[in-house]
Motif scaffolding. Structure first.
Motif, PDB file in Angstrom:
ATOM      1  N   ILE A 407       0.844  -1.189   0.000  1.00  0.00           N
ATOM      2  CA  ILE A 407       0.000   0.000   0.000  1.00  0.00           C
ATOM      3  C   ILE A 407       0.878   1.237   0.000  1.00  0.00           C
ATOM      4  O   ILE A 407       1.840   1.337   0.762  1.00  0.00           O
ATOM      5  N   SER A 408       0.560   2.174  -0.865  1.00  0.00           N
ATOM      6  CA  SER A 408       1.225   3.475  -0.847  1.00  0.00           C
ATOM      7  C   SER A 408       0.142   4.541  -0.937  1.00  0.00           C
ATOM      8  O   SER A 408      -0.990   4.259  -1.326  1.00  0.00           O
ATOM      9  N   GLY A 409       0.474   5.776  -0.580  1.00  0.00           N
ATOM     10  CA  GLY A 409      -0.555   6.804  -0.602  1.00  0.00           C
ATOM     11  C   GLY A 409       0.023   8.197  -0.686  1.00  0.00           C
ATOM     12  O   GLY A 409       1.223   8.410  -0.550  1.00  0.00           O
ATOM     13  N   SER A 410      -0.853   9.154  -0.917  1.00  0.00           N
ATOM     14  CA  SER A 410      -0.436  10.546  -0.960  1.00  0.00           C
ATOM     15  C   SER A 410      -0.164  11.021   0.458  1.00  0.00           C
ATOM     16  O   SER A 410      -0.416  10.335   1.433  1.00  0.00           O
ATOM     17  N   ASP A 411       0.369  12.240   0.579  1.00  0.00           N
ATOM     18  CA  ASP A 411       0.583  12.838   1.892  1.00  0.00           C
ATOM     19  C   ASP A 411      -0.775  13.305   2.410  1.00  0.00           C
ATOM     20  O   ASP A 411      -1.394  14.207   1.872  1.00  0.00           O
ATOM     21  N   PHE A 412      -1.270  12.660   3.464  1.00  0.00           N
ATOM     22  CA  PHE A 412      -2.640  12.895   3.905  1.00  0.00           C
ATOM     23  C   PHE A 412      -2.799  14.140   4.763  1.00  0.00           C
ATOM     24  O   PHE A 412      -3.914  14.560   5.040  1.00  0.00           O
ATOM     25  N   ALA A 413      -1.726  14.710   5.256  1.00  0.00           N
ATOM     26  CA  ALA A 413      -1.874  15.836   6.173  1.00  0.00           C
ATOM     27  C   ALA A 413      -1.016  17.009   5.692  1.00  0.00           C
ATOM     28  O   ALA A 413       0.172  16.846   5.447  1.00  0.00           O
ATOM     29  N   PRO A 414      -1.561  18.236   5.585  1.00  0.00           N
ATOM     30  CA  PRO A 414      -2.980  18.525   5.783  1.00  0.00           C
ATOM     31  C   PRO A 414      -3.826  18.026   4.616  1.00  0.00           C
ATOM     32  O   PRO A 414      -3.328  17.939   3.496  1.00  0.00           O
ATOM     33  N   VAL A 415      -5.061  17.672   4.867  1.00  0.00           N
ATOM     34  CA  VAL A 415      -5.917  17.081   3.845  1.00  0.00           C
ATOM     35  C   VAL A 415      -6.487  18.176   2.955  1.00  0.00           C
ATOM     36  O   VAL A 415      -7.201  19.057   3.409  1.00  0.00           O
ATOM     37  N   SER A 416      -6.147  18.108   1.700  1.00  0.00           N
ATOM     38  CA  SER A 416      -6.682  19.039   0.719  1.00  0.00           C
ATOM     39  C   SER A 416      -6.663  18.339  -0.629  1.00  0.00           C
ATOM     40  O   SER A 416      -5.992  17.331  -0.811  1.00  0.00           O
ATOM     41  N   GLY A 417      -7.395  18.870  -1.587  1.00  0.00           N
ATOM     42  CA  GLY A 417      -7.428  18.231  -2.891  1.00  0.00           C
ATOM     43  C   GLY A 417      -8.107  16.877  -2.810  1.00  0.00           C
ATOM     44  O   GLY A 417      -9.124  16.710  -2.152  1.00  0.00           O
ATOM     45  N   PHE A 418      -7.502  15.879  -3.450  1.00  0.00           N
ATOM     46  CA  PHE A 418      -8.082  14.543  -3.504  1.00  0.00           C
ATOM     47  C   PHE A 418      -7.039  13.527  -3.079  1.00  0.00           C
ATOM     48  O   PHE A 418      -6.201  13.099  -3.877  1.00  0.00           O
TER      49      PHE A 418
END
Length: 603
Positions: A407-418
């Protein structure tokens, strides 16, 4: 995303994968020889006793028992198999007489000839019956009497005793507890439905049995180093699964528990249970456990309960997700694996009061429900946060290493965009859901993008400024209708967005992209020339096409081309210098046109 933290989120099972034999070993079996007879399946001979023998047990129990044992053992000299068949017949035919235990009826009996006619008794009768049948089968057998941690007799002012058996096979003593493996109960003058067969206490390892019962005679512990009464009393009231899953509470966790008592039905007995009190917003359990063990924590209001904590925990469990039914409590129990063998489980409450806490577990590859490890009452003196209480960290199951899932993901914090999460999934089914602090799912919040046969990316739309929870799930078994189990979870405290969905400047690949035989290579959205390019491996066909649209949805002629270089297909979109545009890659097939990929872009 913090990749150094790999918590366990409720539960997930292995699929399409064979675990090492060392992780599949029966850790409750006394030894490897006896383990081969702990099949978790009743022996067929024990289920096919002729009707004339069953009738004889009622009309002439003494003679009937002789006939029964002869039938069960006539075709084998294997002493393990003889003991197993006797165990299996008893647990299938004799009920636990709750009315006799509680003094609600004087019609029951612990005498062998009486109980086989009545088909019910208590532990003393179970052990006497096994002793009688095992002796007839030529087995050397003893009755073991021991203390119990779960019950107190008020008239005698002592803890309850439990009675089981030990059978000597090839010079070694083995425990057999037919009471504990019993499948049904006689209560209020009626028999309950039979539960699923199990042989947990057949040839069980003494160290596991001694977690809950301590023989009065030290020699019947059958251990080189005997356990003292003090050591027995110091352990919390855990089940044998504590030993099965090689769990080890740390010292700080052990110190949290004290004894509680509650009158049980009839008033002659008290149920003994563990109590913990917390003055902090989060109550924790810390322990060691192997990587292949999954944990499912629960916390529920402390209401009426039966004498069987396992039954209570199982009743609260939802078969679809392995979670308690949707309520304010389903976000207040969370287990985290911070190191390879270190697990921390947290529990919080919405308001101060008494609650019942459950810790349940199972191993990879086990498709049954989670089994109870420990149940206790929590007296919480202050409320706590919804869990997980950290925003922006993706908590993923440590078993993903076994399951070949990444699993990989975007930088969740701060939450903006999608925000997005990408999963490498080895063709196994993976889905995602978004829900709020009320436990309800948010419709239309997830947009899946299939990057290839092995990879899927989920984009998330979080429109309001509030707290969301994103969950990844897989299907067990991996086929339609399989129950959903959790892979990972992340808490996001969103700022609130009102942008169109799907997100701008992201290439979205549909399931049809994968089903058409294309494999994603890469994409470039709006390079220095303003071009958008999607590259994939696949075969070009006349049905493949692409098109660019303006903000009104009108197609822009000659705005997209398809070229092929070897196995690589390139879809190139020429985007005008200003405006908002959308592009599509499609496959024209009768009767429908399938959208394979699309994007939105503003220049």
């Amino acid at each position: 995303m913090n990749s150094s933290i790999k918590p366990l989120v409720f539960g997930v099972l292995a699929f399409g994968w064979t675990l090492p034999s060392s992780l599949l070993a029966d850790r409750l079996a006394a030894d490897d020889v006896s383990a081969t007879h702990r099949t978790n399946i009743p022996d067929s001979v024990s289920l096919t006793v002729p009707e004339q023998i069953q009738k004889a047990l009622v009309t002439d129990p003494e003679s009937g028992l002789v006939q029964l044992v002869q039938f069960l053992t006539h075709d084998t000299e294997d002493q393990f198999l003889r003991a197993k068949r006797i165990h299996d017949w008893i647990t299938d035919n004799i009920a636990y007489d709750s009315d006799l235990l509680l003094g609600l009826s004087d019609q029951g009996s612990r005498k062998v000839n009486d109980l086989v006619r009545l088909k019910r008794t208590t532990c003393g009768g179970f052990s006497a019956l096994f002793m009688k049948m095992a002796t007839l089968a030529g087995l050397k057998t003893e009755i073991v009497t021991g203390n119990s941690k779960t019950c107190w007799i008020k008239s005698s002012k002592r803890d309850c005793h439990h009675v089981w058996n030990a059978v000597n096979i090839q010079g070694k003593w083995y425990y057999v507890d037919t009471t504990a493996d019993g499948r049904f109960t006689y209560k209020h003058g009626a028999f309950t439905p039979k539960k699923v067969y199990h042989d947990v206490f057949l040839f069980i390892k003494p160290q596991a049995k001694l977690l809950i019962n301590l023989p009065l005679e030290e020699r019947q512990q059958f251990l080189s180093n005997a356990i003292s009464r003090e050591q027995f009393s110091a352990m919390p009231r855990v089940t044998v699964l504590y030993h099965k899953h090689s769990i080890e509470y740390d010292a700080s966790t052990l110190k949290q528990f004290r004894e509680g008592r509650r009158d049980f039905e009839g008033g002659s007995l008290e149920k003994l249970f563990d109590v913990a009190e917390s003055n902090k917003p989060i109550f924790g359990l810390n322990f060691k456990a192997p990587l292949n063990v999954l944990f499912f924590p629960q916390i529920v209001p402390d209401t009426s309960e039966s004498f069987d904590d396992s039954q209570d925990a199982n009743r609260n469990q939802n078969e679809e997700e392995g979670e308690i039914s949707k309520s304010e409590m389903n976000l207040r129990a969370f287990c985290v694996r911070e190191k390879s063998d270190q697990v921390s489980c947290s529990y919080t409450v919405p308001r101060a009061g008494r609650y019942k806490v459950y810790l349940q577990a199972r191993e990879a590859g086990d498709t049954r429900k989670f089994g109870l490890v420990h149940a206790f009452t929590l007296i919480a003196n202050q409320p706590g946060p919804i869990l997980p209480d950290v925003s922006g960290k993706l908590f993923s199951n440590s078993l993903l290493d076994f399951q070949r899932i990444r699993i990989s993901g975007s930088d969740f914090a701060p939450v903006s965009g999608f925000p997005w999460i990408e999963v490498s999934r080895s063709d196994s089914f993976v889905t995602s859901v978004v829900y709020g602090t009320d436990g309800k799912t948010i419709p239309g919040a997830v947009l899946p993008s299939f990057r290839s046969h092995e990879r899927i990316r989920f984009y998330y739309r979080l429109p309001d400024a509030r707290t969301y929870f994103i969950k990844l799930q897989t299907r067990i078994p991996d086929q339609p209708g399989g129950s959903m189990q959790n892979l990972a979870i992340v808490r996001l405290d969103a700022k609130g967005e009102n942008k169109p969905f799907p997100p701008m400047r992201e290439m979205i690949l549909t399931r049809a992209f994968v089903e058409s035989g294309l494999s994603f290579l890469d994409d470039t959205l709006a390079n220095e020339k303003g071009d958008v390019t999607l590259r994939a491996v696949g075969k070009r066909s006349p049905e493949l096409g692409c098109m660019l649209y303006d903000a009104s949805g009108k197609a822009i002629p000659r705005s997209c081309s398809v070229t092929q270089d070897g196995d690589t297909l390139s879809f190139r979109f020429s985007v005008p210098p200003a405006g908002r545009f959308g592009g599509r890659v499609y496959l024209t097939q009768q009767p429908d046109t399938k959208i394979l990929a699309y994007f939105q872009i503003m220049r």
